[in-house]
Design a protein around this motif. Structure first.
Motif, PDB file in Angstrom:
ATOM      1  N   ALA A  39       0.737  -0.876   0.128  1.00  0.00           N
ATOM      2  CA  ALA A  39       0.248   0.201  -0.146  1.00  0.00           C
ATOM      3  C   ALA A  39       0.475   1.696  -0.251  1.00  0.00           C
ATOM      4  CB  ALA A  39      -0.715  -0.365   0.970  1.00  0.00           C
ATOM      5  N   GLY A  40       2.050   0.701   0.511  1.00  0.00           N
ATOM      6  CA  GLY A  40       3.115   2.311   0.304  1.00  0.00           C
ATOM      7  C   GLY A  40       3.514   2.849   1.032  1.00  0.00           C
ATOM      8  N   LEU A  41       3.406   2.070   2.247  1.00  0.00           N
ATOM      9  CA  LEU A  41       4.109   2.466   3.836  1.00  0.00           C
ATOM     10  C   LEU A  41       5.609   1.949   3.819  1.00  0.00           C
ATOM     11  CD1 LEU A  41       3.903   3.370   6.126  1.00  0.00           C
ATOM     12  CD2 LEU A  41       3.544   1.606   7.107  1.00  0.00           C
ATOM     13  N   TYR A  42       6.633   2.846   2.822  1.00  0.00           N
ATOM     14  CA  TYR A  42       8.090   2.739   3.179  1.00  0.00           C
ATOM     15  C   TYR A  42       8.694   2.935   4.104  1.00  0.00           C
ATOM     16  CZ  TYR A  42       6.461   1.861  -1.759  1.00  0.00           C
ATOM     17  OH  TYR A  42       5.214   1.274  -2.300  1.00  0.00           O
ATOM     18  N   ASP A  43       7.815   3.451   5.193  1.00  0.00           N
ATOM     19  CA  ASP A  43       9.089   3.986   6.025  1.00  0.00           C
ATOM     20  C   ASP A  43       8.123   3.556   7.654  1.00  0.00           C
ATOM     21  OD1 ASP A  43      10.668   6.301   4.726  1.00  0.00           O
ATOM     22  OD2 ASP A  43       8.846   7.818   4.572  1.00  0.00           O
ATOM     23  N   GLY A  44       9.648   2.632   8.277  1.00  0.00           N
ATOM     24  CA  GLY A  44       9.581   2.072   9.335  1.00  0.00           C
ATOM     25  C   GLY A  44      10.556   2.688  10.300  1.00  0.00           C
ATOM     26  N   HIS A  45      10.159   1.916  11.295  1.00  0.00           N
ATOM     27  CA  HIS A  45      10.932   2.555  13.274  1.00  0.00           C
ATOM     28  C   HIS A  45      11.969   2.079  13.364  1.00  0.00           C
ATOM     29  CE1 HIS A  45       8.185   5.946  13.181  1.00  0.00           C
ATOM     30  NE2 HIS A  45       7.242   5.296  12.854  1.00  0.00           N
ATOM     31  N   ARG A  93      17.051   1.592   8.624  1.00  0.00           N
ATOM     32  CA  ARG A  93      15.455   1.263   9.710  1.00  0.00           C
ATOM     33  C   ARG A  93      15.428   0.753   8.596  1.00  0.00           C
ATOM     34  NH1 ARG A  93      14.113   3.880  14.311  1.00  0.00           N
ATOM     35  NH2 ARG A  93      15.176   6.199  14.989  1.00  0.00           N
ATOM     36  N   THR A  94      13.938  -0.335   9.024  1.00  0.00           N
ATOM     37  CA  THR A  94      13.447  -0.958   8.227  1.00  0.00           C
ATOM     38  C   THR A  94      11.755  -1.112   7.679  1.00  0.00           C
ATOM     39  OG1 THR A  94      12.905  -3.417   7.074  1.00  0.00           O
ATOM     40  CG2 THR A  94      13.212  -3.287   9.161  1.00  0.00           C
ATOM     41  N   PRO A  95      11.338  -0.506   7.200  1.00  0.00           N
ATOM     42  CA  PRO A  95       9.521  -0.693   7.459  1.00  0.00           C
ATOM     43  C   PRO A  95       9.102  -2.349   7.090  1.00  0.00           C
ATOM     44  CG  PRO A  95       9.822  -0.412   4.931  1.00  0.00           C
ATOM     45  CD  PRO A  95      11.604  -0.501   5.437  1.00  0.00           C
ATOM     46  N   PHE A  96       9.723  -3.093   6.018  1.00  0.00           N
ATOM     47  CA  PHE A  96       9.134  -4.227   5.970  1.00  0.00           C
ATOM     48  C   PHE A  96      10.105  -5.382   5.907  1.00  0.00           C
ATOM     49  CE2 PHE A  96       8.567  -8.598   3.865  1.00  0.00           C
ATOM     50  CZ  PHE A  96       6.832  -8.472   4.795  1.00  0.00           C
ATOM     51  N   ALA A  97       9.992  -6.458   7.362  1.00  0.00           N
ATOM     52  CA  ALA A  97      11.569  -7.424   7.794  1.00  0.00           C
ATOM     53  C   ALA A  97      10.700  -8.853   8.044  1.00  0.00           C
ATOM     54  CB  ALA A  97      12.737  -7.153   8.341  1.00  0.00           C
ATOM     55  N   VAL A  98      11.407 -10.051   8.038  1.00  0.00           N
ATOM     56  CA  VAL A  98      11.587 -11.244   8.835  1.00  0.00           C
ATOM     57  C   VAL A  98      12.507 -11.886   8.728  1.00  0.00           C
ATOM     58  CG1 VAL A  98       9.891 -13.374   8.243  1.00  0.00           C
ATOM     59  CG2 VAL A  98       9.385 -11.421   6.726  1.00  0.00           C
ATOM     60  N   VAL A  99      12.755 -12.442  10.116  1.00  0.00           N
ATOM     61  CA  VAL A  99      14.266 -12.329  10.126  1.00  0.00           C
ATOM     62  C   VAL A  99      14.304 -13.935  11.599  1.00  0.00           C
ATOM     63  CG1 VAL A  99      15.711 -10.739  10.090  1.00  0.00           C
ATOM     64  CG2 VAL A  99      14.399 -11.361  12.824  1.00  0.00           C
ATOM     65  N   ALA A 100      14.414 -14.681  11.901  1.00  0.00           N
ATOM     66  CA  ALA A 100      14.778 -16.270  12.304  1.00  0.00           C
ATOM     67  C   ALA A 100      16.513 -16.507  12.422  1.00  0.00           C
ATOM     68  CB  ALA A 100      13.471 -16.671  11.319  1.00  0.00           C
ATOM     69  N   ASP A 101      16.599 -17.039  13.614  1.00  0.00           N
ATOM     70  CA  ASP A 101      17.612 -17.921  14.017  1.00  0.00           C
ATOM     71  C   ASP A 101      17.647 -18.836  13.642  1.00  0.00           C
ATOM     72  OD1 ASP A 101      18.999 -15.657  15.476  1.00  0.00           O
ATOM     73  OD2 ASP A 101      17.841 -16.439  17.191  1.00  0.00           O
ATOM     74  N   ARG A 158       3.767   5.962  -4.128  1.00  0.00           N
ATOM     75  CA  ARG A 158       3.282   5.349  -5.179  1.00  0.00           C
ATOM     76  C   ARG A 158       3.361   4.175  -4.496  1.00  0.00           C
ATOM     77  NH1 ARG A 158       4.679   6.440 -10.637  1.00  0.00           N
ATOM     78  NH2 ARG A 158       6.957   6.192 -10.103  1.00  0.00           N
ATOM     79  N   PRO A 159       2.343   2.697  -4.876  1.00  0.00           N
ATOM     80  CA  PRO A 159       1.534   1.899  -4.389  1.00  0.00           C
ATOM     81  C   PRO A 159       3.197   0.982  -5.142  1.00  0.00           C
ATOM     82  CG  PRO A 159      -0.528   2.864  -5.008  1.00  0.00           C
ATOM     83  CD  PRO A 159       0.460   3.624  -5.284  1.00  0.00           C
ATOM     84  N   LEU A 160       3.476  -0.275  -4.511  1.00  0.00           N
ATOM     85  CA  LEU A 160       4.654  -1.322  -4.930  1.00  0.00           C
ATOM     86  C   LEU A 160       4.516  -1.969  -6.158  1.00  0.00           C
ATOM     87  CD1 LEU A 160       7.488  -2.724  -3.848  1.00  0.00           C
ATOM     88  CD2 LEU A 160       6.104  -4.199  -2.668  1.00  0.00           C
ATOM     89  N   GLN A 235       4.183   1.661  15.260  1.00  0.00           N
ATOM     90  CA  GLN A 235       3.863   2.539  16.186  1.00  0.00           C
ATOM     91  C   GLN A 235       3.571   3.761  15.266  1.00  0.00           C
ATOM     92  OE1 GLN A 235       5.330   2.220  19.712  1.00  0.00           O
ATOM     93  NE2 GLN A 235       3.918   0.691  20.698  1.00  0.00           N
ATOM     94  N   GLY A 236       1.988   4.522  14.746  1.00  0.00           N
ATOM     95  CA  GLY A 236       2.162   6.026  14.047  1.00  0.00           C
ATOM     96  C   GLY A 236       0.933   6.101  14.162  1.00  0.00           C
ATOM     97  N   LYS A 237       0.921   6.779  13.164  1.00  0.00           N
ATOM     98  CA  LYS A 237      -0.380   7.859  12.411  1.00  0.00           C
ATOM     99  C   LYS A 237      -0.181   7.081  10.913  1.00  0.00           C
ATOM    100  CE  LYS A 237       1.624  12.207  11.531  1.00  0.00           C
ATOM    101  NZ  LYS A 237       0.936  13.592  11.187  1.00  0.00           N
ATOM    102  N   GLU A 238       0.605   7.793  10.511  1.00  0.00           N
ATOM    103  CA  GLU A 238       0.974   6.516   9.090  1.00  0.00           C
ATOM    104  C   GLU A 238       0.499   4.853   9.111  1.00  0.00           C
ATOM    105  OE1 GLU A 238       3.399   7.338  10.677  1.00  0.00           O
ATOM    106  OE2 GLU A 238       3.770   9.357   9.661  1.00  0.00           O
ATOM    107  N   PHE A 239       1.096   3.901   9.931  1.00  0.00           N
ATOM    108  CA  PHE A 239       0.507   2.954  10.018  1.00  0.00           C
ATOM    109  C   PHE A 239      -0.934   2.146  10.088  1.00  0.00           C
ATOM    110  CE2 PHE A 239      -0.722  -1.840  11.605  1.00  0.00           C
ATOM    111  CZ  PHE A 239      -0.199  -2.110  10.371  1.00  0.00           C
TER     112      PHE A 239
END
Length: 263
Positions: A39-45, A93-101, A158-160, A235-239
């Motif tokens: 949807a275009g949320l490209y800024d994370g914390h 910083r990342t807007p989307f990530a997936v990790v594991a050990d 713009r959308p991905l 967290q935040g108004k954007e999300f």
């Protein structure tokens, strides 16, 4: 004679205690959702330092959708458009990530693989269940890896599915490296990428990207079965304001499986 019953909350505690998994490392840690990214949320914390504290193996992207993220052996690598990889600063910083050990549970031997579709099919047939999560690692020599990254964007975003038309595609031939991937079950649609999601990093850790195709002979897939999902929402108004109601399956398919021509 009467007996006293344990308080209800104590009974629940006992049930939950014995329901805990046997191993502590079988967890997927995920920041944000794939639909929010679409949807275009490209800024994370979430910073790289905090991300790798949750797992040393994974993938994602960087803020402003600036290229691809590959986490390997506890190090986060930033792959820019054009394929160049460098170690990401701990403060990035990342807007989307997936990790594991990563903790290998199963080994799947793969013979001659001509394309990504054939590899995915062979791996899926070898998975113990399609209803669990899996981290999957392949190390070795690849006759071909086709990878992409998208240049960083400026607001208004713009959308991905539109931006993927600007992706920069690179081809690696006869190259040593590592495929970093995850299998996610179908029920996480909208949260993660159902099925396989792959990123690549060369052996010298200098190039890579999001995998669009690959080919190789005689490699081994190391598989880590993961039975827990920890999802952390930004967290935040954007999300909070992003519209996550629409079904974005067609957009995800366009982003993952239908690469545009290099521009």
């Amino acid at each position: 004679m009467t007996t006293r019953r344990a308080p209800f909350f104590l009974s629940l505690f006992i049930v939950f205690l014995f329901a805990l998994p046997a191993r502590a490392g079988d967890q997927v840690y995920q920041y944000s959702t794939i639909d929010a990214l679409l949807a275009g949320l490209y800024d994370g914390h979430l910073t790289m330092d905090k991300l790798v504290a949750q797992g040393g193996f994974g993938l994602g992207t960087l803020n402003t959708l600036d290229g691809e993220l590959v986490v390997l052996d506890g190090v986060p690598y930033h792959v820019k458009a054009g394929g160049k990889a460098t170690v990401a600063p701990g403060t990035a910083r990342t807007p989307f990530a997936v990790v594991a050990d990563f903790d290998e549970d199963t080994i799947l031997k793969l013979d001659s693989v001509q394309n990504l579709e054939a590899m995915n099919k062979a791996l899926e047939e070898g998975l113990p269940s399609r209803n669990a999560f899996y981290a999957i690692r392949l190390d070795g020599r690849f006759s071909l890896v086709k990878a992409r990254a998208i240049p960083g964007q400026k607001k208004p975003y713009r959308p991905l599915a539109e931006l993927v038309k600007r992706q920069v595609i690179v081809k690696f031939t006869n190259v040593e490296g590592t495929l970093v991937g995850f299998w996610s079950p179908a029920f996480v649609k909208g949260v993660n990428v159902p099925g396989f999601h792959w990123h690549f990093l060369t052996k010298d850790r200098t190039r890579g990207g999001h995998v669009l195709d690959c080919a190789f002979k005689g490699l081994v897939a190391r598989v880590d079965e993961l039975r827990q999902l920890k999802l952390v929402l930004p967290q935040g108004k954007e999300f909070d304001a992003v519209d996550l109601v629409p079904d974005r399956g067609a957009e995800l398919d366009a982003v993952e499986k239908n690469p545009a021509k290099k521009q």
